[in-house]
Write an enzyme that holds these catalytic residues in place. Structure first.
Site, PDB file in Angstrom:
ATOM      1  N   TRP A 105     -19.599 -19.043  -8.422  1.00  0.00           N
ATOM      2  CA  TRP A 105     -20.408 -17.879  -8.044  1.00  0.00           C
ATOM      3  C   TRP A 105     -19.555 -16.814  -7.386  1.00  0.00           C
ATOM      4  O   TRP A 105     -19.752 -15.619  -7.605  1.00  0.00           O
ATOM      5  CB  TRP A 105     -21.590 -18.302  -7.159  1.00  0.00           C
ATOM      6  CG  TRP A 105     -22.571 -19.071  -7.973  1.00  0.00           C
ATOM      7  CD1 TRP A 105     -22.834 -20.406  -7.875  1.00  0.00           C
ATOM      8  CD2 TRP A 105     -23.370 -18.589  -9.063  1.00  0.00           C
ATOM      9  NE1 TRP A 105     -23.749 -20.779  -8.828  1.00  0.00           N
ATOM     10  CE2 TRP A 105     -24.097 -19.695  -9.561  1.00  0.00           C
ATOM     11  CE3 TRP A 105     -23.548 -17.351  -9.654  1.00  0.00           C
ATOM     12  CZ2 TRP A 105     -24.984 -19.583 -10.638  1.00  0.00           C
ATOM     13  CZ3 TRP A 105     -24.431 -17.225 -10.730  1.00  0.00           C
ATOM     14  CH2 TRP A 105     -25.135 -18.326 -11.207  1.00  0.00           C
ATOM     15  N   ASP A 174     -22.766 -14.537   0.384  1.00  0.00           N
ATOM     16  CA  ASP A 174     -23.754 -15.112  -0.537  1.00  0.00           C
ATOM     17  C   ASP A 174     -24.118 -16.489   0.013  1.00  0.00           C
ATOM     18  O   ASP A 174     -23.305 -17.411  -0.007  1.00  0.00           O
ATOM     19  CB  ASP A 174     -23.140 -15.220  -1.938  1.00  0.00           C
ATOM     20  CG  ASP A 174     -24.089 -15.888  -2.930  1.00  0.00           C
ATOM     21  OD1 ASP A 174     -25.196 -16.276  -2.541  1.00  0.00           O
ATOM     22  OD2 ASP A 174     -23.697 -16.017  -4.111  1.00  0.00           O
ATOM     23  N   LYS A 198     -33.881 -21.730  -4.082  1.00  0.00           N
ATOM     24  CA  LYS A 198     -33.314 -23.038  -3.721  1.00  0.00           C
ATOM     25  C   LYS A 198     -33.970 -23.531  -2.422  1.00  0.00           C
ATOM     26  O   LYS A 198     -34.681 -24.513  -2.429  1.00  0.00           O
ATOM     27  CB  LYS A 198     -31.803 -22.944  -3.601  1.00  0.00           C
ATOM     28  CG  LYS A 198     -31.171 -22.592  -4.964  1.00  0.00           C
ATOM     29  CD  LYS A 198     -29.822 -21.984  -4.819  1.00  0.00           C
ATOM     30  CE  LYS A 198     -29.388 -21.202  -6.031  1.00  0.00           C
ATOM     31  NZ  LYS A 198     -29.380 -21.918  -7.300  1.00  0.00           N
TER      32      LYS A 198
END
Ligand SMILES: Cc1ncc(COP(=O)(O)O)c(C=O)c1O
Length: 363
Positions: A105, A174, A198
């Site tokens: 990511w 992030d 999530k």
């Protein structure tokens, strides 16, 4: 006719498992929220009923995560992936931004940033297959960089810094796959962002926590939907916000506040992850954890089988016993057990027992 509900152990990396009481509450409210005769999905986002939901959702998120008043909380759309672009458009300017790349990511974040201006990879774990995190305090950074981007928990490789950075930098983070899994000190960051799907709620909502002074940097002329200033000035309601997802996030925040807050959540997550890491470590090498021990994620446990030809069998036999989504990401291979906040400890025990039995049969 009522249908009996069968809940499996959902090890999905995202969208992930939600707390059952939250789903039950949503089910109760589905047709008629709070006696208003409409579903939350049918409420005007400008009406007093939804504004009440939005206010409570933000207030509970602030309380749960301890967010100081000089930080804005935005409820946006487009996922964390849009933030890769949006944060660079808003914060990069004519300077250079440093990126720490600890997994897939982070790689995507730096690639998206590069389309907007000057970015530099200050550290990458690629040559080590992203199995570790660096000591952030010992790295060289660009003097006066626009920001330093980190990904706290890399969902695919299962590596996590496990601590807030303490740096004299504009840290943009992030936190998609570990936000609210443990207490964190918001003041160590200039900005934190996370897709909801999530630990926070269903897909559709992306939460941005932004220190107010950063709004002064936003260049003029950005497309309004991509402009933090426009979003902040309009309380995330420049357009129709993701109302259902926000409502669901609100229920999730309340659930964890009632559970005892992030300290209690963190303790629970530590116990859960230990059950599975112990099964890996006590397998005499039959299972191998991907991440180095000191960087092990408590949310995404990536492991391989020493004999990879057994992986598909492992995943399909686990599935037959009600343990779903254990296949690892194609870039790492092997298996991945995601144990987000709402994942129950019983599921970790059932997996650990299964791992032991599978090893005895196939070892
Ligand atoms: C750490 C991390 N960042 C970003 C993303 C991308 O999120 P989205 O699908 O919300 O764009 C994910 C998705 O799994 C992720 O785990």
């Amino acid at each position: 006719m009522a249908v009996a509900t069968k809940r499996v152990f959902n090890f999905s990396a995202g969208p992930g498992v939600l707390p059952a009481p939250v789903l039950e509450k949503a089910q109760q409210d589905l047709l008629d929220w709070n006696g208003c005769g409409m579903s939350v999905m049918e409420l005007s986002h400008r009406g007093k009923d939804f504004l009440q939901i939005a206010e409570r959702t933000e207030a509970d998120f602030r309380a749960l995560c301890g967010i100081p008043s000089n930080y804005k909380v935005l409820f946006l759309q487009g996922g964390a992936s849009l933030q890769f672009t949006m944060l660079a458009k808003n914060l990069l300017g004519s300077g250079t931004a440093d990126y720490i790349v600890t997994g897939s990511w982070g790689e995507k974040a730096v690639q998206a940033g590069a389309l907007e201006g000057n970015v530099k990879t200050a550290w990458s774990g690629k040559e080590h297959k992203f199995d570790r995190v660096p000591d952030l305090a010992s790295l060289d950074y660009t003097p006066n960089s626009s920001y330093l981007h980190v990904t706290t928990n890399e969902t695919i490789q299962g590596v996590d810094f496990l601590a807030d950075p303490s740096l004299n930098q504009t840290v943009v983070c992030d936190m998609s796959s570990c936000i609210a899994s443990r207490p964190f000190d918001v003041t160590k960051y200039a900005m934190v962002y996370a897709g909801a799907q999530k630990n926070l709620g269903p897909a559709g909502c992306t939460i941005v926590i932004l220190r107010e002074d950063l709004l002064d940097r936003v260049p003029s002329g950005l497309p309004p939907m991509l402009d933090y200033k426009v979003q902040a000035e309009n309380d995330s309601m420049y357009n129709t916000p993701p109302t259902w997802s926000m409502y669901m996030c609100g229920l999730v925040f309340r659930h964890w506040i009632d559970f005892g807050g992030l300290e209690a959540v963190a303790k629970n997550n530590e116990v859960k992850a230990k059950v599975i890491y112990d099964a890996i470590d006590n397998s005499s090498g039959f299972y191998r954890g991907h991440a180095q021990k000191e960087a092990r994620s408590l949310m995404n446990i990536a492991f391989t089988l020493a004999d990879d030809s057994l992986t598909d069998k492992f995943v399909s036999e686990a599935k037959a016993e009600g343990m779903m989504e254990l296949k690892g990401h194609r870039s790492v291979g092997g298996c991945r057990a995601s144990t987000y906040n709402a994942f129950p400890i019983e599921g970790c025990r059932v997996l650990a027992d299964f791992m032991s039995t599978f090893r005895q049969k196939n070892g």
